[in-house]
Scaffold this active site. Structure first.
Site, PDB file in Angstrom:
ATOM      1  CB  SER A   1      -1.595  -3.164  -4.838  1.00  0.00           C
ATOM      2  OG  SER A   1      -0.346  -3.556  -4.317  1.00  0.00           O
TER       3      SER A   1
ATOM      4  CE1 TYR B   1      -1.505   0.334  -0.715  1.00  0.00           C
ATOM      5  CE2 TYR B   1      -0.492  -1.696  -1.497  1.00  0.00           C
ATOM      6  CZ  TYR B   1      -0.898  -0.390  -1.721  1.00  0.00           C
ATOM      7  OH  TYR B   1      -0.688   0.195  -2.953  1.00  0.00           O
TER       8      TYR B   1
END
Length: 272
Positions: free
Chosen positions: A153, A166
């Site tokens: 990500s 995350y």
């Protein structure tokens, strides 16, 4: 050249293959001649996606109700794959995401975060990649070839506000990718490869409300992202497919331990 990129008759396991990005990738792989084995916890979603894929090409998709955090279930799946298919050409780890308790609102500080939910986000995004990779890659190690593609990500590269768990998980995915790439190539075969893709910003069900308003306009967060994306737009789900294809195919035979940004230039732009 065509044979280098061919994935015809390849067998690929996909976790998270019923989501926005995973669903697009699954459809693309089937369209290009591969067979996909979808993993997930929702039988209804898996069954529906498999039906959709098998309507495109008969017997191109199979599903298995498996929790990617459950080692024993994955070991059982490993045996099933060997019995039913006899090989495994690749694994794409797409399971992941975020949950509200681990996502701060603009008004909150770190002291408002729910640590229990943050742990859940760490588990599904990091261990949900680590456990399936370690269990299922043994098939590939034994046969001497195979490609693993993990999903990183933008949040792994630099600070992105509000998503601590995350971010930590995806940073872990990056180093795990490099670690496994070294382990498999140096101890088993140079035909075993592990890479990752770091998607930029794609609007899906999980982040739609974070990035867009009900009238379709961008939220403040969405506007900031676009302002820092040289291509001046969000990605379309189909725009990850080519990179996945490349990394799974023999065209990437000397590529391992790398993390590829597919982000419209977001990670290359300083903001100035």
């Amino acid at each position: 050249m065509n044979s280098l990129f061919s994935i015809v008759n390849k067998i690929y396991v996909l976790s998270g293959g019923t989501g926005s990005l995973g669903g697009s990738i699954a459809t693309y792989l089937v369209d290009n001649g591969a067979t996909v084995l979808l993993l997930g916890r929702s039988q209804d979603k898996l069954k529906a996606k498999c039906q959709e894929l098998n309507d495109l090409r008969s017997d191109s998709a199979h599903f298995f109700v498996v929790d990617v955090l459950n080692e024993s279930e994955l070991k059982s799946l490993k045996e099933t794959i060997m019995t039913k298919f006899g090989k495994l050409d690749g694994l794409v780890n797409l399971a992941g995401g975020n949950i509200p308790g681990a996502t701060l609102t603009p008004e909150q500080t770190i002291y408002d975060i729910k640590l229990e939910d943050t742990q859940k986000v760490l588990d599904i995004n990091l261990m949900g990649t680590v456990i399936p990779t370690i269990v299922l890659s043994e098939i590939m190690a034994d046969q001497g070839y195979g490609s693993i593609v993990n999903i990183s990500s933008m949040a792994a590269k630099q600070t992105i506000s509000r998503v601590l768990g995350y971010s930590m998980a995806k940073a872990g995915v990056d180093i795990f990718t490099k670690w496994m790439a070294n382990e498999l190539a140096s101890k088993f075969s140079d035909k075993l490869r592990v890479n990752a893709i770091a998607p930029g910003f794609f609007i899906g069900n999980q982040n739609r409300k974070l990035l867009t308003n009900e009238d379709g306009s961008y939220t403040n967060r969405g506007e900031k992202i676009i302002a820092n994306t040289p291509m001046d737009r969000f990605g379309d789900t189909s725009e990850l497919n080519g990179m996945v294809h490349y990394l799974l195919s023999d065209a990437a035979s000397f590529v391992t331990g790398s993390v590829y940004e597919v982000d419209g230039g977001f990670s290359s732009f300083s903001g100035v």
